[in-house]
Design a protein around this motif. Structure first.
Motif, PDB file in Angstrom:
ATOM      1  N   ALA A 274      46.676  29.481  33.364  1.00 47.71           N
ATOM      2  CA  ALA A 274      47.639  28.440  32.982  1.00 47.71           C
ATOM      3  C   ALA A 274      48.812  29.051  32.219  1.00 47.71           C
ATOM      4  CB  ALA A 274      46.941  27.380  32.135  1.00 47.71           C
ATOM      5  N   ILE A 275      48.510  30.028  31.340  1.00 50.63           N
ATOM      6  CA  ILE A 275      49.580  30.691  30.580  1.00 50.63           C
ATOM      7  C   ILE A 275      50.495  31.476  31.514  1.00 50.63           C
ATOM      8  CG2 ILE A 275      50.064  32.434  28.827  1.00 50.63           C
ATOM      9  CD1 ILE A 275      47.410  31.646  27.489  1.00 50.63           C
ATOM     10  N   LEU A 276      49.913  32.223  32.437  1.00 56.76           N
ATOM     11  CA  LEU A 276      50.706  33.059  33.338  1.00 56.76           C
ATOM     12  C   LEU A 276      51.558  32.223  34.287  1.00 56.76           C
ATOM     13  CD1 LEU A 276      48.052  35.799  34.209  1.00 56.76           C
ATOM     14  CD2 LEU A 276      50.015  36.014  32.681  1.00 56.76           C
ATOM     15  N   ILE A 277      50.976  31.195  34.859  1.00 60.77           N
ATOM     16  CA  ILE A 277      51.751  30.335  35.766  1.00 60.77           C
ATOM     17  C   ILE A 277      52.853  29.618  34.988  1.00 60.77           C
ATOM     18  CG2 ILE A 277      51.619  28.320  37.270  1.00 60.77           C
ATOM     19  CD1 ILE A 277      48.787  29.213  38.032  1.00 60.77           C
ATOM     20  N   GLY A 278      52.546  29.214  33.749  1.00 56.28           N
ATOM     21  CA  GLY A 278      53.574  28.598  32.913  1.00 56.28           C
ATOM     22  C   GLY A 278      54.708  29.563  32.626  1.00 56.28           C
ATOM     23  N   VAL A 326      47.621  39.392  28.749  1.00 55.68           N
ATOM     24  CA  VAL A 326      46.997  38.090  28.993  1.00 55.68           C
ATOM     25  C   VAL A 326      46.045  38.170  30.181  1.00 55.68           C
ATOM     26  CG1 VAL A 326      47.440  35.696  29.684  1.00 55.68           C
ATOM     27  CG2 VAL A 326      48.869  36.770  27.946  1.00 55.68           C
ATOM     28  N   THR A 327      46.433  38.883  31.221  1.00 53.27           N
ATOM     29  CA  THR A 327      45.587  39.009  32.419  1.00 53.27           C
ATOM     30  C   THR A 327      44.280  39.727  32.111  1.00 53.27           C
ATOM     31  OG1 THR A 327      47.511  39.027  33.906  1.00 53.27           O
ATOM     32  CG2 THR A 327      45.456  39.943  34.760  1.00 53.27           C
ATOM     33  N   LEU A 328      44.373  40.924  31.563  1.00 51.80           N
ATOM     34  CA  LEU A 328      43.177  41.758  31.392  1.00 51.80           C
ATOM     35  C   LEU A 328      42.310  41.312  30.220  1.00 51.80           C
ATOM     36  CD1 LEU A 328      44.722  45.282  32.092  1.00 51.80           C
ATOM     37  CD2 LEU A 328      43.426  43.817  33.645  1.00 51.80           C
ATOM     38  N   SER A 329      42.907  40.762  29.174  1.00 50.72           N
ATOM     39  CA  SER A 329      42.127  40.354  28.005  1.00 50.72           C
ATOM     40  C   SER A 329      41.266  39.131  28.277  1.00 50.72           C
ATOM     41  CB  SER A 329      43.062  40.068  26.819  1.00 50.72           C
ATOM     42  OG  SER A 329      43.769  41.229  26.456  1.00 50.72           O
ATOM     43  N   SER A 330      41.605  38.383  29.305  1.00 48.97           N
ATOM     44  CA  SER A 330      40.857  37.156  29.591  1.00 48.97           C
ATOM     45  C   SER A 330      39.660  37.381  30.509  1.00 48.97           C
ATOM     46  CB  SER A 330      41.791  36.125  30.234  1.00 48.97           C
ATOM     47  OG  SER A 330      42.267  36.591  31.485  1.00 48.97           O
ATOM     48  N   GLY A 331      39.601  38.532  31.171  1.00 50.77           N
ATOM     49  CA  GLY A 331      38.458  38.800  32.049  1.00 50.77           C
ATOM     50  C   GLY A 331      38.820  39.175  33.473  1.00 50.77           C
ATOM     51  N   PHE A 332      40.102  39.080  33.868  1.00 44.83           N
ATOM     52  CA  PHE A 332      40.498  39.569  35.187  1.00 44.83           C
ATOM     53  C   PHE A 332      40.281  41.077  35.239  1.00 44.83           C
ATOM     54  CE2 PHE A 332      42.957  35.594  35.223  1.00 44.83           C
ATOM     55  CZ  PHE A 332      42.704  35.143  36.519  1.00 44.83           C
ATOM     56  N   LYS A 333      39.993  41.587  36.427  1.00 48.16           N
ATOM     57  CA  LYS A 333      39.640  42.989  36.564  1.00 48.16           C
ATOM     58  C   LYS A 333      40.811  43.812  37.100  1.00 48.16           C
ATOM     59  CE  LYS A 333      35.605  42.162  35.049  1.00 48.16           C
ATOM     60  NZ  LYS A 333      35.257  42.598  33.667  1.00 48.16           N
ATOM     61  N   GLY A 334      40.818  45.070  36.705  1.00 50.78           N
ATOM     62  CA  GLY A 334      41.873  45.994  37.093  1.00 50.78           C
ATOM     63  C   GLY A 334      42.075  47.008  35.986  1.00 50.78           C
ATOM     64  N   GLY A 335      43.050  47.866  36.145  1.00 48.33           N
ATOM     65  CA  GLY A 335      43.327  48.875  35.138  1.00 48.33           C
ATOM     66  C   GLY A 335      44.570  48.554  34.348  1.00 48.33           C
ATOM     67  N   GLU A 336      44.814  49.387  33.337  1.00 52.74           N
ATOM     68  CA  GLU A 336      46.015  49.221  32.517  1.00 52.74           C
ATOM     69  C   GLU A 336      47.100  50.236  32.850  1.00 52.74           C
ATOM     70  OE1 GLU A 336      42.406  48.277  29.832  1.00 52.74           O
ATOM     71  OE2 GLU A 336      42.973  49.845  31.263  1.00 52.74           O
ATOM     72  N   VAL A 337      46.774  51.295  33.563  1.00 56.36           N
ATOM     73  CA  VAL A 337      47.678  52.434  33.649  1.00 56.36           C
ATOM     74  C   VAL A 337      48.929  52.136  34.466  1.00 56.36           C
ATOM     75  CG1 VAL A 337      47.911  54.800  34.483  1.00 56.36           C
ATOM     76  CG2 VAL A 337      45.890  54.124  33.201  1.00 56.36           C
ATOM     77  N   THR A 338      48.814  51.544  35.641  1.00 53.41           N
ATOM     78  CA  THR A 338      50.018  51.245  36.429  1.00 53.41           C
ATOM     79  C   THR A 338      50.933  50.270  35.691  1.00 53.41           C
ATOM     80  OG1 THR A 338      48.790  51.646  38.477  1.00 53.41           O
ATOM     81  CG2 THR A 338      50.899  50.504  38.665  1.00 53.41           C
ATOM     82  N   PRO A 339      50.424  49.194  35.054  1.00 50.38           N
ATOM     83  CA  PRO A 339      51.314  48.412  34.192  1.00 50.38           C
ATOM     84  C   PRO A 339      51.937  49.232  33.073  1.00 50.38           C
ATOM     85  CG  PRO A 339      49.355  47.145  34.698  1.00 50.38           C
ATOM     86  CD  PRO A 339      49.121  48.529  35.233  1.00 50.38           C
ATOM     87  N   LEU A 340      51.184  50.214  32.530  1.00 49.17           N
ATOM     88  CA  LEU A 340      51.769  51.080  31.510  1.00 49.17           C
ATOM     89  C   LEU A 340      52.895  51.934  32.095  1.00 49.17           C
ATOM     90  CD1 LEU A 340      48.596  52.267  29.541  1.00 49.17           C
ATOM     91  CD2 LEU A 340      50.451  50.844  28.662  1.00 49.17           C
ATOM     92  N   PHE A 341      52.752  52.364  33.351  1.00 52.39           N
ATOM     93  CA  PHE A 341      53.845  53.070  34.023  1.00 52.39           C
ATOM     94  C   PHE A 341      55.088  52.179  34.082  1.00 52.39           C
ATOM     95  CE2 PHE A 341      50.708  55.723  36.788  1.00 52.39           C
ATOM     96  CZ  PHE A 341      50.448  56.536  35.706  1.00 52.39           C
TER      97      PHE A 341
END
Length: 603
Positions: A274-278, A326-341
């Motif tokens: 809901a936060i992301l779509i908002g 918001v995505t990763l802290s809520s439980g969605f799966k994936g990594g942080e590195v490409t967003p860090l790039f």
């Protein structure tokens, strides 16, 4: 005699080399092939999201189902990268094979519905789970399991980013801050090369980034170093380090907030959706969803776009940080590195416009330096920068990565990462503490400081009569006891835990059993030099922890409770050195305040 011993040593080295080639190369080939499948699926999912924009409305359902699936079927696999790091430090239950299909499917699903996540976490978990399966199949020793798990990380990282040398160094460097794990040097390099080669063999190509600054200067340029530009790089490196720390701490803060606001885990990604779509509708753009590597809309901010000279973007780094956390802290799966790039390249682009520096160079520096600060792997990131952008700007890349590493503090996106050598000589932190423990220690110190400030501010203006009242306290003494139990870090609890994967370390089990028994105080202490039970002298290792160095488990509570604990846990305490000591428990009781749990040993 000496020549015979030297010949035997060489023979053992050759045998070890053949053993690792026979195990690591097939394992890495499997990991590289799975990474190829993952990257192919990720590309198809991203393309589908652009073709069918309505897919983002499935984000709440996808998040709910993946967290629910992990709860019911994933079990320990939910530990992710931190579980792999913990198993390398203390081999025990192992990394479950089910982690591989779980993380592969859920990460692709996250990107299909628009979650802002990366791919490094998936690659590392694929590598760790496959490596653990090979370790069980070959019945490797705990020491060899550690090495193979590190090789699995190297294979996954090298394959998913196309940087095999950086992948090998990352696996050696990421476990412990300020300490390299050289015992796995050759297996990690073999794994990273084999994993990358296998991924390419399936026809997978990686995105190419280039820095145009000085690229057309010709061969006469040679070594390039501009003093003013180097100063600007140092300033930018500090900013990258602070941004990395902000990302890490913001992630941990939001994770805690989600747990506090919504105790039921499957509902957390629904709230995040809901936060992301908002935010998508509030900003009027979808450019911060997904990987951010490319976009069907040419106007969207992408990693490649930040390298274009003349492109200026001031705030994309902050918005991508918010979307990813918001995505990763809520439980969605994936990594942080490409967003860090993405965040690093965007921040570098923004800093270049402020400092009057080449935007493509600073985008490249931010690309690797922010990653270096967030993962505490400056050498791996420096090598990654050279592998991706060439050696022409190696000095600037090294300065940016090293400064970012120092300025990020003792924070990390990996909470199980341990502190080997503090980043500052004035920092007094016990060795081999995890980042999670360091954060707890800092929070406690900050709380103590705030408490002292409040006490001083509240007591200083009080009238004399009130001060005299607070000074009237009585001291209540009570006899209690303390037991110290000598154990070794490698010892496992007997018949405790899941028999399929083995028990947890004995010192952890003793503390947990003490907690369950209501013991007032229980801690496990590391030692650095000594011996126990007439054994031989043991010293702390320079590169890895010595599994034979004695640890001390300390229990404090009334004597009768200690006696009952020792009698009822005799199976855990057989043949252990157990020392009992009388101590006192002091209670300071006054008319206005009460202070509990002050322990003082009586000689």
């Amino acid at each position: 005699m000496m020549s015979a011993a030297a010949g035997f040593l060489r023979l053992e080295q050759i045998r070890s080399l053949f053993k690792w080639v026979g195990i690591v190369v097939p394992m890495a080939a499997v990991v590289g092939s799975l990474c190829a499948l993952f990257l192919w699926g990720l590309d198809r999912a991203t393309q589908a999201r652009f073709n069918y924009p309505w897919l983002i409305y499935g984000m709440p359902v996808a998040g709910f189902l993946m967290v629910l699936a992990y709860q019911h079927f994933g079990r320990s696999a939910e530990g992710g990268n931190n579980l792999i790091v913990e198993q390398i430090h203390e081999p025990g239950g192992g990394v479950p094979l089910r982690m591989a299909p779980f993380i592969l499917v859920t990460t692709i699903l996250t990107h299909l519905v628009g979650g802002s996540a990366g791919r490094e976490g998936t690659a590392v978990q694929l590598g760790g789970s496959i490596a653990s399966a090979f370790a069980k199949a070959f019945k490797l020793s705990p020491a060899d399991i550690r090495i193979l798990l590190m090789a699995g990380i190297a294979a996954g990282f090298g394959a998913v980013f196309g940087t095999p040398i950086a992948g090998a160094i990352f696996a050696l460097e990421v476990l412990t801050i300020g300490r390299m794990q050289y015992e796995a040097l050759l297996p990690c390099l073999m794994a990273a090369i084999a994993g990358d080669w296998s991924c390419h063999a399936w026809g997978i190509e990686h995105t190419h980034y280039s820095i145009g600054y000085l690229a057309n200067a010709g061969e006469t340029t040679g070594f390039h170093l501009d003093a003013l530009l180097l100063l600007k790089v140092g300033i930018a490196g500090a900013a990258f380090g602070l941004a990395a720390r902000f990302f890490s701490e913001f992630s941990h803060l939001v994770t805690g907030a989600f747990k506090m606001v919504c105790p039921y885990a499957p509902l957390r990604p629904v709230i995040a959706s809901a936060i992301l779509i908002g935010l998508v509708y509030a900003l009027g753009t979808r450019e911060y969803l997904g990987l951010g590597v490319w976009s069907a809309n040419p106007a969207d901010a992408t990693i490649a776009g930040f390298f274009h000279p003349g492109h200026v973007d001031q705030w994309s780094w902050l918005w991508k940080t918010i979307f990813t956390v918001v995505t990763l802290s809520s439980g969605f799966k994936g990594g942080e590195v490409t967003p860090l790039f993405f965040i690093g390249a965007a921040l570098g682009n923004a800093l270049a416009s402020l400092l009057g520096a080449p935007s493509d160079l600073f985008a490249g520096l931010g690309f690797v330096a922010l990653f270096a600060g967030a993962t505490n792997t400056p050498l791996a990131c420096m090598i990654m920068g050279i592998e991706l952008f060439g050696s022409l700007h190696a000095v600037y890349i090294a300065v940016a990565c090293f400064v970012a590493y120092l300025c990020s503090g003792h924070s990390s996106i990996y909470m199980s990462q341990r502190l080997g050598t503090p980043k500052s000589a004035v920092t007094h932190i016990p060795p081999d503490m995890s980042v999670r423990q360091v954060r707890d220690l800092n929070a406690q110190a900050f709380g103590d400081f705030v408490g002292r400030v409040r006490m001083r501010s509240s007591t200083s203006p009080l009238p004399a009569k009130k001060v005299s009242l607070m000074a009237r306290h009585t001291l209540a003494l009570k006899e209690i006891g303390m037991v110290r139990i000598c154990v070794k870090p490698r010892e496992k609890a007997v018949d405790v835990g899941n028999r399929l994967f083995g028990g947890r370390p004995l010192y952890r089990e003793l503390v947990m059993q003490a907690k369950a028994a209501g013991i007032m105080h229980a801690t496990a202490h590391h030692t650095h030099f000594g011996y126990c039970n007439s054994g031989k002298l043991e010293d702390e290792g320079f590169e890895i922890s010595n599994p034979d160095l004695t640890m001390c488990v300390e229990l404090i509570t009334p004597r009768e409770e200690l006696e009952h604990f020792c009698r009822t846990h005799g199976d855990l305490l057989k043949r252990k050195v157990i020392i009992y000591k009388h101590i006192e428990h002091w209670d300071l009781v006054g008319e206005d305040v009460t202070v509990h749990d002050a322990l003082k040993a009586r000689a």
